[in-house]
Design a protein around this motif. Structure first.
Motif, PDB file in Angstrom:
ATOM      1  N   LEU A  61      -3.492  13.497   1.801  1.00 40.91           N
ATOM      2  CA  LEU A  61      -4.732  13.010   2.455  1.00 40.91           C
ATOM      3  C   LEU A  61      -5.746  12.473   1.455  1.00 40.91           C
ATOM      4  O   LEU A  61      -6.612  11.673   1.808  1.00 40.91           O
ATOM      5  N   VAL A  89       6.313   3.642  16.521  1.00 40.57           N
ATOM      6  CA  VAL A  89       4.896   3.401  16.838  1.00 40.57           C
ATOM      7  C   VAL A  89       4.372   4.547  17.715  1.00 40.57           C
ATOM      8  O   VAL A  89       3.269   5.051  17.526  1.00 40.57           O
ATOM      9  N   LEU A 136       3.434   5.620   0.709  1.00 36.85           N
ATOM     10  CA  LEU A 136       4.801   6.101   0.463  1.00 36.85           C
ATOM     11  C   LEU A 136       5.638   5.791   1.692  1.00 36.85           C
ATOM     12  O   LEU A 136       5.147   5.906   2.826  1.00 36.85           O
ATOM     13  N   ASP A 171      -3.853  10.710   7.847  1.00 43.29           N
ATOM     14  CA  ASP A 171      -4.184  10.952   9.250  1.00 43.29           C
ATOM     15  C   ASP A 171      -4.017  12.444   9.555  1.00 43.29           C
ATOM     16  O   ASP A 171      -2.959  13.018   9.297  1.00 43.29           O
ATOM     17  N   ARG A 185       4.713  -1.505   6.925  1.00 48.58           N
ATOM     18  CA  ARG A 185       3.500  -1.172   6.132  1.00 48.58           C
ATOM     19  C   ARG A 185       2.227  -1.498   6.915  1.00 48.58           C
ATOM     20  O   ARG A 185       1.223  -1.933   6.357  1.00 48.58           O
ATOM     21  N   LEU A 200      -3.289   8.802   0.517  1.00 49.19           N
ATOM     22  CA  LEU A 200      -2.690   7.846   1.464  1.00 49.19           C
ATOM     23  C   LEU A 200      -3.766   6.952   2.090  1.00 49.19           C
ATOM     24  O   LEU A 200      -4.777   7.461   2.590  1.00 49.19           O
ATOM     25  N   SER A 259      -0.660  12.968  12.036  1.00 47.68           N
ATOM     26  CA  SER A 259       0.660  12.644  11.474  1.00 47.68           C
ATOM     27  C   SER A 259       0.921  13.434  10.196  1.00 47.68           C
ATOM     28  O   SER A 259       2.046  13.872   9.934  1.00 47.68           O
TER      29      SER A 259
HETATM   30  C1  LIG Z   1       5.131  14.734   5.398  1.00 48.39           C
HETATM   31  C2  LIG Z   1       4.698  13.479   6.123  1.00 48.39           C
HETATM   32  C3  LIG Z   1       3.364  13.090   6.101  1.00 48.39           C
HETATM   33  C4  LIG Z   1       2.946  11.946   6.785  1.00 48.39           C
HETATM   34  N1  LIG Z   1       1.610  11.604   6.741  1.00 48.39           N
HETATM   35  C5  LIG Z   1       1.185  10.525   7.441  1.00 48.39           C
HETATM   36  C6  LIG Z   1      -0.199  10.170   7.439  1.00 48.39           C
HETATM   37  O1  LIG Z   1      -1.054  10.844   6.858  1.00 48.39           O
HETATM   38  N2  LIG Z   1      -0.561   9.052   8.125  1.00 48.39           N
HETATM   39  C7  LIG Z   1       0.343   8.278   8.809  1.00 48.39           C
HETATM   40  O2  LIG Z   1      -0.043   7.274   9.383  1.00 48.39           O
HETATM   41  N3  LIG Z   1       1.641   8.614   8.830  1.00 48.39           N
HETATM   42  C8  LIG Z   1       2.095   9.703   8.174  1.00 48.39           C
HETATM   43  N4  LIG Z   1       3.429  10.019   8.193  1.00 48.39           N
HETATM   44  C9  LIG Z   1       4.339   9.243   9.065  1.00 48.39           C
HETATM   45  C10 LIG Z   1       5.046   8.035   8.429  1.00 48.39           C
HETATM   46  O3  LIG Z   1       5.607   8.392   7.196  1.00 48.39           O
HETATM   47  C11 LIG Z   1       4.128   6.814   8.240  1.00 48.39           C
HETATM   48  O4  LIG Z   1       3.397   6.546   9.420  1.00 48.39           O
HETATM   49  C12 LIG Z   1       4.951   5.563   7.892  1.00 48.39           C
HETATM   50  O5  LIG Z   1       5.730   5.811   6.753  1.00 48.39           O
HETATM   51  C13 LIG Z   1       4.023   4.395   7.660  1.00 48.39           C
HETATM   52  O6  LIG Z   1       4.692   3.323   7.082  1.00 48.39           O
HETATM   53  P1  LIG Z   1       4.963   1.970   7.863  1.00 48.39           P
HETATM   54  O7  LIG Z   1       3.717   1.473   8.496  1.00 48.39           O
HETATM   55  O8  LIG Z   1       5.651   1.038   6.912  1.00 48.39           O
HETATM   56  O9  LIG Z   1       5.968   2.491   8.982  1.00 48.39           O
HETATM   57  P2  LIG Z   1       7.048   1.734   9.893  1.00 48.39           P
HETATM   58  O10 LIG Z   1       8.353   2.386   9.630  1.00 48.39           O
HETATM   59  O11 LIG Z   1       6.971   0.278   9.763  1.00 48.39           O
HETATM   60  O12 LIG Z   1       6.613   2.184  11.370  1.00 48.39           O
HETATM   61  C14 LIG Z   1       5.700   1.439  12.181  1.00 48.39           C
HETATM   62  C15 LIG Z   1       4.547   2.334  12.579  1.00 48.39           C
HETATM   63  O13 LIG Z   1       5.027   3.433  13.347  1.00 48.39           O
HETATM   64  C16 LIG Z   1       4.282   4.627  13.032  1.00 48.39           C
HETATM   65  N5  LIG Z   1       5.176   5.612  12.431  1.00 48.39           N
HETATM   66  C17 LIG Z   1       6.347   5.387  11.791  1.00 48.39           C
HETATM   67  N6  LIG Z   1       6.932   6.549  11.442  1.00 48.39           N
HETATM   68  C18 LIG Z   1       6.092   7.532  11.840  1.00 48.39           C
HETATM   69  C19 LIG Z   1       6.132   8.960  11.778  1.00 48.39           C
HETATM   70  N7  LIG Z   1       7.156   9.623  11.241  1.00 48.39           N
HETATM   71  N8  LIG Z   1       5.080   9.643  12.275  1.00 48.39           N
HETATM   72  C20 LIG Z   1       4.036   9.005  12.848  1.00 48.39           C
HETATM   73  N9  LIG Z   1       3.954   7.659  12.961  1.00 48.39           N
HETATM   74  C21 LIG Z   1       4.969   6.936  12.465  1.00 48.39           C
HETATM   75  C22 LIG Z   1       3.197   4.199  12.061  1.00 48.39           C
HETATM   76  O14 LIG Z   1       2.024   3.874  12.761  1.00 48.39           O
HETATM   77  C23 LIG Z   1       3.803   2.960  11.416  1.00 48.39           C
HETATM   78  O15 LIG Z   1       2.830   2.101  10.878  1.00 48.39           O
HETATM   79  C24 LIG Z   1       3.886  11.167   7.506  1.00 48.39           C
HETATM   80  C25 LIG Z   1       5.235  11.554   7.515  1.00 48.39           C
HETATM   81  C26 LIG Z   1       5.635  12.685   6.832  1.00 48.39           C
HETATM   82  C27 LIG Z   1       7.094  13.066   6.843  1.00 48.39           C
END
Ligand SMILES: Cc1cc2nc3c(=O)[nH]c(=O)nc-3n(C[C@H](O)[C@H](O)[C@H](O)COP(=O)(O)OP(=O)(O)OC[C@H]3O[C@@H](n4cnc5c(N)ncnc54)[C@H](O)[C@@H]3O)c2cc1C
Length: 385
Positions: free
Chosen positions: A171, A76, A143, A178, A41, A174, A181
């Motif tokens: 957008l 990341v 989410l 971004d 998160r 959240l 992403s």
């Molecule tokens: C339809 C869709 C829309 C999304 N929209 C966004 C958005 O607007 N902004 C956003 O930051 N991420 C987005 N994501 C990517 C991802 O879902 C989130 O970055 C992630 O869920 C963030 O939660 P976390 O920090 O607990 O992730 P963790 O699982 O703890 O991952 C660590 C870090 O890695 C990066 N990361 C992880 N998974 C992804 C991924 N699939 N794509 C890009 N970076 C990732 C993030 O910076 C995250 O904080 C999207 C994914 C999908 C499928």
């Protein structure tokens, strides 16, 4: 689940999550569980660079072997990859915004579409998991990644709503919203990003990774790729501007709320903050997001020891006119970059981005091969910023 909008809170979360970045993350990251303790998160902090990727990678590598934390490190770098990919093809963002305007016009003229869109955003479709995620998003601003994939897939293939309206719903709410992403994530689910490859949400997969909380029925059984423009040819990446001379103002936007790496290189005569979050959508943003961003800017002002707050682009122009030059962290492709396009500034690209974006030319698997090379900069814990 609350996100405190301060850099200190982001750093505290980084410290608390670091022990889980290895085996725990690899084994549990796909589970969408209440509280989301299995994932970091960190995204609201990373998105606005209240905490940098560099800090996260350094913490990770100090605690784990790169092989043990491979999955976390790759995630990341997904953010970095998407940003670099969009920098190579900025017209994909413009096409998204044009498609969104068209879909919002259709919502005005087609009452069935308006109702279905309203129900989806309100969590009133009757598909229990989808309705749960719609409400979770609005209530918390977050989410889980797997929920984002399922939600986008159900939006596109079961509810058959325009994908741009779903991307815009994300957008508006959240905290990590971004342009790269999000736009590319939605395009990927719909089969526009990796041509011909779609993501289908399956009931048994949802049941497994929600620990049986949900097992939806009547989801689409097929996911035919959406029609869309082919991916445009690559354009040249932006380059960092030279450091300006004379009386210099520093402009800070929500794309980089920790500009110390700029003030380490150049002394500035004034600092101003411009919150361009509203440019994420033509519609009003959710309350959670606006209050998170207000708090994040208050925290930034405090950390910088005070700064002028600029309410709109006209105010940015007036403020900039009082300096010989304005320096800022390069605003990546997105609404804020569009809004500030007419204002001349020296845009500095973080070395972390400049080093990685050059490899975001094709698919992630090609980019992934370069990760060991990018990580070598951390061998002696050298900062990339
Ligand atoms: C339809 C869709 C829309 C999304 N929209 C966004 C958005 O607007 N902004 C956003 O930051 N991420 C987005 N994501 C990517 C991802 O879902 C989130 O970055 C992630 O869920 C963030 O939660 P976390 O920090 O607990 O992730 P963790 O699982 O703890 O991952 C660590 C870090 O890695 C990066 N990361 C992880 N998974 C992804 C991924 N699939 N794509 C890009 N970076 C990732 C993030 O910076 C995250 O904080 C999207 C994914 C999908 C499928």
């Amino acid at each position: 689940m609350m996100f405190d909008p301060t850099r200190d809170a982001g750093l505290a979360r980084l410290v608390a999550y670091t022990p889980k970045m290895g085996r725990h993350y690899a084994g549990n990251r796909n589970y969408d569980r209440p509280g989301h303790d299995d994932v970091s998160r960190l995204s609201p902090y990373l998105r606005h660079r209240m905490v940098s990727e560099d800090e996260v990678l350094r913490a990770c590598l100090a605690a784990h072997a790169p092989s043990t934390a491979e999955k976390f490190i790759q995630e990341v770098y997904w953010r970095t990859y998407w940003k670099g990919w969009l920098e190579h093809r900025p017209s994909v963002w413009t096409q998204y915004r044009t498609g969104l305007d068209q879909a919002l016009n259709d919502v005005q003229t087609q009452s069935g579409l308006r109702r279905a869109w309203g129900d989806a955003c309100a969590g009133a479709t009757g598909i229990d998991c989808f309705d749960h995620w719609a409400r979770e998003l609005v209530e918390t601003g977050y989410l889980h990644n797997h929920a984002r994939m399922w939600f986008a897939s159900i939006w596109i293939f079961t509810l058959r709503l325009p994908w741009e309206l779903g991307a815009d719903f994300f957008l508006r709410h959240l905290l990590d919203g971004d342009p790269a992403s999000n736009t590319l994530g939605w395009r990927w689910v719909g089969g526009l990003q990796t041509v011909g490859k779609t993501y289908l949400a399956r009931p048994d997969n949802i049941a497994k990774y929600t620990d049986g909380r949900f097992r939806p029925r009547d989801l689409a059984a097929f996911a035919a790729p959406l029609d869309g423009y082919p991916n445009p040819d690559r354009t040249a990446l932006p380059t960092s501007s030279p450091l300006p001379k004379g009386n210099v103002g520093l402009l800070v936007t929500e794309d980089d709320l920790t500009p110390d790496w700029i003030t380490d290189q150049i002394s500035v005569d004034g600092v101003a903050l411009y919150d361009g979050t509203a440019h994420r959508s033509p519609l009003h943003l959710g309350e959670r997001l606006t209050s998170f961003m207000t708090g994040a800017f208050d925290d930034t002002a405090k950390r910088l020891g005070g700064a002028t707050r600029l309410a709109d682009v006209a105010a940015v122009k007036d403020w900039a006119a009082g300096f010989d030059a304005v320096v800022m962290s390069y605003p990546p492709v997105g609404g804020t970059a569009d809004a500030l396009a007419s204002i001349e500034t020296h845009k500095l690209i973080r070395p972390y981005d400049a080093k990685a974006w050059q490899y975001a030319t094709a698919g992630f698997f090609k980019f992934k091969d370069k990760i060991p090379k990018l990580l070598r900069a951390y061998d002696n814990q050298l900062s990339l910023i």
